[in-house]
Every structure is written in C-alpha cells, then in structure tokens.
Motif scaffolding. Structure first.
Motif, short mmCIF file in Angstrom:
data_model
loop_
_atom_site.label_atom_id
_atom_site.label_comp_id
_atom_site.label_asym_id
_atom_site.label_seq_id
_atom_site.Cartn_x
_atom_site.Cartn_y
_atom_site.Cartn_z
N ALA A 66 -140.95 -30.42 125.91
CA ALA A 66 -140.11 -31.40 126.61
C ALA A 66 -140.89 -32.08 127.72
CB ALA A 66 -138.87 -30.71 127.18
N ALA B 254 -141.70 -36.09 127.74
CA ALA B 254 -141.28 -36.92 128.87
C ALA B 254 -142.46 -37.72 129.41
CB ALA B 254 -140.69 -36.05 129.98
N TYR C 74 -142.04 -41.55 128.33
CA TYR C 74 -141.44 -42.23 129.48
C TYR C 74 -142.37 -42.31 130.69
CZ TYR C 74 -137.19 -41.73 126.77
OH TYR C 74 -136.25 -41.81 125.77
N ASN D 45 -130.88 -30.29 125.19
CA ASN D 45 -130.98 -31.06 126.42
C ASN D 45 -131.83 -30.32 127.45
OD1 ASN D 45 -129.15 -32.92 125.31
ND2 ASN D 45 -127.40 -31.81 126.13
N LEU E 33 -134.82 -32.82 133.69
CA LEU E 33 -136.17 -33.20 134.08
C LEU E 33 -136.18 -33.59 135.55
CD1 LEU E 33 -139.15 -34.11 133.55
CD2 LEU E 33 -138.19 -36.34 132.86
N LEU F 222 -133.17 -35.24 129.50
CA LEU F 222 -133.92 -35.57 128.30
C LEU F 222 -133.17 -34.96 127.12
CD1 LEU F 222 -136.60 -36.87 127.30
CD2 LEU F 222 -137.61 -34.58 127.44
N THR G 29 -137.82 -46.63 127.58
CA THR G 29 -139.26 -46.33 127.64
C THR G 29 -139.99 -47.52 128.24
OG1 THR G 29 -139.74 -47.28 125.47
CG2 THR G 29 -139.00 -44.98 125.51
N VAL H 134 -134.89 -39.28 120.54
CA VAL H 134 -135.00 -38.86 121.93
C VAL H 134 -134.40 -39.94 122.82
CG1 VAL H 134 -136.53 -38.09 123.77
CG2 VAL H 134 -137.13 -37.64 121.38
N LEU I 107 -133.39 -40.70 127.21
CA LEU I 107 -133.48 -40.27 128.60
C LEU I 107 -132.33 -40.90 129.36
CD1 LEU I 107 -135.38 -38.63 130.56
CD2 LEU I 107 -136.25 -40.86 131.30
#
Length: 670
Positions: free
Chosen positions: A24, A28, A32, A48, A51, A61, A98, A117, A119
């Motif tokens: 994860a 991330a 991102y 889940n 973050l 996330l 992103t 995915v 965020l």
C-alpha cells in the motif's frame, strides 16, 4: 437490474484484495506521489488503508475487489462530487486524482489479479458506534444529514445505480433460501414471519413510493460524529458509498433507523428522533411512513441472515458480524411493538396526527351526540357531579404518601362527594398523576426510568354496585379479569361500527366480578343495556370504587385490556388513539385537566419577570410542581431526588450533628 430480483446475491464470495502495508505504501508513492505510513481499515468487500503523509495529510487508499466493476466506482465518485456541490455543509469524502488526472487507477496484486485503486480524503470524527450516549439531538442530526443527502441526490442519475444488490431492501426476498440455515428455531421463525410480512404488506406498496439514488449504508460504523461535549455532538457526514443504488427513497431512512435503534431501551423513541430530523430536511409522504417500520424490521432480518451465512463462509472476518448480536436483540424488542404504534410514533415525529383514523371517529361522535345514551345512572349530562384534581401538583392531595392509604383516600373522595351533595365524582382525562406506583406502570426509556402517569380515560366515582350502561349499540369485542394489584380488575371492551369505515371501541374497567358472567365475544349489546356494575376494592384492582371509561380508535391487537395510562413522553400518541371520553359522557363542564403551561412557556415568562441574576441551572429546565420529603415532582409526575434543598443538607444545623462536630473538633484540638 437482474432478470430475477431474488437471485442468490449473497452466495457470491468476494475475493478480497491481499495487499500488504508495504504494498500500500509503495502504490501510494507510485500512483499518487505520496510518501507516508499506512495502517489497515476494516471493510466488507474492499481493502482499505489509512495513509498519513509526512506533511500530516490523511487519506484513505482503497483497493477494490476483483469483482467490482469500474462503473460502480465511477458511480460512487460522481455521487460524492454531486453531494459536495449540492450540499457543501455535509462531510463526505472527496476523490483525489493521480498526477495524471485519473480518479480510478489500477494495480496488480502478487497473484496477478488486477484491482482498481482510489484515493479519498480522510474525514475526521468519531464513529456513531463509538458514541455514548446517543442524545435526542444527535439522533435528530443523523436524520437531518440523511435528509440533506437524499435531497441532494434527488436529481442525481447514473447508469450503474440500477443494479442488483443484496442490501437493496426492495429485493429482501433473496434471504428466503438462507433462512433455513439459522439454527435457532425461534430466531428462524422470527425472520420467516418478518419476510412474510414484508412480502404481503410492503412489496405491493413500493411501486407507489418515490424512488431515487440513495446512499443506502448509514450503519453506525459509517456515520461520523463531531468530537465535542456530549450534549453538543452532531452527525457531520458519512463514509463508504459502496452500497449506492436506485431504490425507494424511504429505504434510506429505514437503514439509518435500524442502526440508530441499536442498544436502546426504547428503540421506537430513538427512531422517531431520526425520522423527525429527516422529515425536517426532506419531507416524508404519509404512505412512506406506513412502510417505514416493516422496512426497518426487514433490514434487520436481512442483516442477521447475511451475518449467519457469512459466519459459515468467512468466519475470520469479524467486521461482517460486528452488529449481529445487537441486531438480534433489537428484533426481539421490535417483536413486542405493534406496527400501528410505530407508525403513529413516526407520524407524530413529523407533526402529523398520530392516529389518522381518530378524526373520523371524533367527527361522528360530535355529530351524533343526540344518539348517545347514558354511561351510569343518573346520566352525567344532567347529574350533579364534583370534579377531583388528582394531578401531580394538586392542592387537594396533601402529600403523595396519602395515596398509599387506600381506605383513607377512598373515604376522602366520597366524603367530598357527600359534602357537595354530588351523585358522582369525576376523575379527569389527560391528567398526570402520582397514584400509579406499582411496577405495572414503570418502564424503561432512553433517558432512564419513566412511569406511566397520564390518564387516558374518564373516572366516574360512585358507590360499588352502581350499574353501568352501553351508551350506543355495540358488540362485545373482549372481556377479562385483569386481577393484578392496581390493574383494571374485571374489564369489558365493546366494539362500535357506526358508519362506513368508522369503527371504535369503548373500555369499561374496575367492574364487579359478576359483570363478566354470561358474556361472549361478538354478542350484540343494545344502547341502554346494562353491561355491568362498579366493583369495590377487593375485586377492582385495589382502587376506590369507580368506572374507568375510555374511547379507543385502534386496539392494536389487544384483547380484554388496553393501556389506561401513558408515559408522558408518549402522551400525544396515546391521546390520539384515545380521544376525550366526554365526547360520549357529555359532562357539561367537560372532563379534561386544565391547560398546562409548558416548561418553555414558564421559562419565557420567568425571563420577562425575573432578573438575570437568578439564572436557570439546567439546559432543559425542570417544571417542578411539588415537593415532599426528599423528593421533588414535576408536572408529569416524575420523581427527582431533591439534591438542592434536602439531601445535601441532611442534618444541617441539627443539634445532634452540631454537637458531634463540636466534639470532634475538641478531639482534634487536643
């Protein structure tokens, strides 16, 4: 939508993503451009992570399971954007793109499976499930948030919102094939009964109710509460939009109520606050209110059936069973509630007349007063009567202890009748009293114990053996000797079908034992026929001799008995079901208690007449009408320990206490 709306939706086992915390953190960073620490969060069918970046920002996330279509994720994203634009005051997650501008990206797990995915912004606050107590205002704020949410979604459309989902209440019939897996016979029978009720009463009504895209998942682990003083806490928003779909709009409220009722002594009162808040923001139709209670019960039935099955296939996933025990307990509580009563409570919460059928009964009685015969002899319409004040603040009752002496209390009442040369004494309708002292009248509320104190009938005090008559044609509905202490004793209920669609009942309590002889259900009774006699204390429940007469517009399944006294918090509901008995009795002076000033009216008058240097101590001021020994009593008959004038001052200035203190001081000084 699926061709078969009752397809086996629950049997699809989601293959949850299997990403590690290291995975994860890497994703991330790669997707991102965010560096930080991650920790797992619970979920039913996704994976889940929370973050936290090095700069203190927090995100969620989300890795979707492999079976989750992209368009469902797009539905969630678009809905959250729509709500943020239409209802900016609501706290809902924001979608984070992103660097390339993608709101939905993808990644592969170690097993080669591809997962979408996303965020989302992390929302601060405590979960509703973690808050105790759930105050009335907190519950209302839950309703307001859901009403605001549905109002914002009213014009929202998305093609993916039309889909089969096990949590769509309209499709609750899918649980039929899983109910036999419930091992406990009583629980299994309960769910079977609820499903039959849903299919017989709710399903035919759903097509006439409004539909829209709804959030559909206001469970107590998805609702966020502001972190403030308990009395100031409010629901601020919701998370997890994974169960969104097009359904009947009222299903949104049913889901919220089901979870808002968990772990409550009085679940209907809790739900009524949620309903009131929702209606304030997004008004409900009367037909929606009629289906709300069975929809709540259906949601709970779906939940426990689903949990029972999931326990078999995913015993390690504790999140799926997090509310299971509480849901079963709530179902047990709701099994004791008549659906009509729940509907009346919800109607009252929305400012509607609780019992809608009562208006026609009242109108008929007003128009037909010339058709009504006497209740007792002489007829109360012409008899000389004296009215007793038996209220909590009555000056006619020297102190509450006086009420415990039945013989003395009876003597006092009948002496007053004789002094006034009265042929009958009258106990008033809608009067809060202190006389109901047995556990028969005690109940639990969400704010502590509450006693039934509000009188729903008319008391007619006369000598034992005085005859009682039917005031109009009737049939015997039911009869019973309710022989417990301070109960009705021998009781008769008559049914009156007076016009097309107009039926009501009259109850006659505290009769003689012989009054029940030779009765049978559905036996016709003519106007003016003698139906019984007033009983004396040994048989009438232990009361001074009198007839308790009550009009009832909905018996709600009861037979031979019906509440004659109500909890103050339910006063308006029960008075709607039992309108003023004087519509039949015809007392020229009326029988209702004098108008009461509310606590708010008293506070307003006090503000006008008393300076601010004498402030009120309570956020919700108490309306105290009398004190006796260590207790204070409010206008509704509720008893309070007097921690202002008496209890903290026990022995204050008492010679023996002073002497003991002096002796102790002398010892200390030596």
């Amino acid at each position: 939508a699926a061709e078969n709306p009752e397809q086996s939706m629950v049997s699809v086992k989601f293959e949850l993503p299997q990403f590690s915390e290291q995975d994860a953190a890497r994703i991330a960073r790669e997707c991102y451009g965010l560096e930080g620490t991650v920790q797992p969060l619970p979920s039913e069918r996704d994976q889940n992570f929370l973050l936290r970046t090095k700069t203190g920002q927090e995100f969620v996330l989300k890795f979707a399971n492999v079976a989750e279509p992209r368009d469902i994720l797009d539905l969630q994203n678009k809905a959250m954007e729509h709500i943020a634009a239409r209802a900016p005051s609501l706290l809902v997650p924001r979608v984070c793109a992103t660097p390339a501008g993608e709101q939905i990206s993808s990644t592969r797990a170690a097993n080669g499976a591809e997962h979408f995915v996303r965020l989302l912004s992390y929302l601060p606050g405590k979960l509703f499930a973690q808050i105790n107590p759930h105050t009335q205002e907190l519950l209302r704020s839950l309703g307001r948030v859901l009403g605001t949410l549905d109002r914002a979604l009213e014009d929202f459309v998305h093609p993916a919102a039309i889909r089969p989902l096990k949590w769509d209440l309209r499709r609750a019939g899918w649980i039929r094939e899983y109910v036999p897996r419930i091992a406990d016979p009583a629980r299994r029978a309960m769910v079977e009964r609820l499903l039959a009720q849903f299919e017989a009463e709710v399903v035919p009504a759903l097509s006439a109710l409004r539909s829209s895209v709804i959030y559909n998942d206001a469970n107590d682990y998805n609702v966020l509460v502001t972190e403030e003083h308990p009395e100031q806490r409010r629901v601020a928003g919701v998370i997890d939009f994974g169960d969104m779909l097009v359904s009947n709009t009222v299903c949104e409220l049913a889901v919220a109520c089901a979870y808002g009722m968990l772990r409550k002594e009085d679940p209907i009162a809790a739900a009524a606050h949620v309903v009131a808040g929702y209606h304030e923001m997004f008004p409900l139709a009367e037909r929606e209110l009629e289906t709300l209670f069975p929809l709540i019960a259906t949601r709970l039935a779906v939940s426990v059936t689903n949990s029972n099955y999931q326990r078999e296939v995913e015993p390690e996933n504790k999140y799926l069973m997090v509310t299971d025990a509480d849901a079963w307990s709530l179902l047990d509580q709701l099994a004791q509630v008549h659906p009509h009563y729940a509907c009346y409570a919800f109607r009252h919460a929305c400012g509607l007349p609780p019992c809608p059928g009562t208006a026609a009964v009242v109108q008929w009685l007003k128009e037909s007063s010339h058709k009504l015969g006497r209740l007792v002899e002489p007829d109360l319409k012409t008899a000389k009567t004296v009215t007793f004040n038996l209220s909590a603040g009555s000056r006619e009752i020297a102190n509450p202890a006086e009420l415990a002496d039945l013989d003395g209390f009876t003597h006092k009442l009948f002496e007053r009748m004789r002094a006034a040369n009265a042929e009958a004494g009258i106990g008033r309708y809608d009067e809060a009293r202190l006389v109901y002292t047995s556990e028969l009248f005690q109940s639990k509320s969400n704010d502590g114990p509450e006693w039934r104190t509000v009188h729903l009938g008319l008391d007619i005090f006369m000598e034992p053996g005085s005859p009682v008559f039917a005031p109009l044609d009737a049939t015997v509905h039911s009869f019973r000797n309710n022989a417990g202490p301070l109960d009705y004793g021998p009781t008769i209920i008559l049914r009156h079908s007076v016009a097309a669609g107009v039926t009501f009942y009259t109850l006659y309590g505290h009769l003689s034992a012989g009054s029940l002889e030779d009765l049978r259900e559905d036996m016709p009774v003519k106007r003016g026929a003698r139906i019984g006699k007033i009983g004396d204390a040994p048989v009438n429940g232990g009361w001074p001799p009198h007839l308790h007469f009550q009009i009832i517009t909905d018996l709600m399944g009861r037979s031979g008995d019906f509440p004659g006294v109500a909890r103050p918090s339910e006063r308006a509901i029960w008075l709607s079901v039992s309108p003023d008995p004087n519509l039949i009795a015809g007392l020229p002076t009326g029988d209702a208690a004098e108008p009461r000033w509310s606590a708010a009216q008293i506070a307003a008058a006090r503000k006008q007449r008393i300076g601010p240097n004498l402030s009120l101590s309570y956020k919700k001021p108490l309306k105290i009408v009398r004190g006796w020994m260590q207790y204070l009593y409010d206008g509704e008959g509720r008893r309070y320990l007097d921690a202002v004038n008496n209890v903290p001052h026990v022995g204050h200035s008492h010679p023996r206490v002073v002497r003991a203190a002096q002796e102790q001081m002398a010892v200390l000084n030596t």
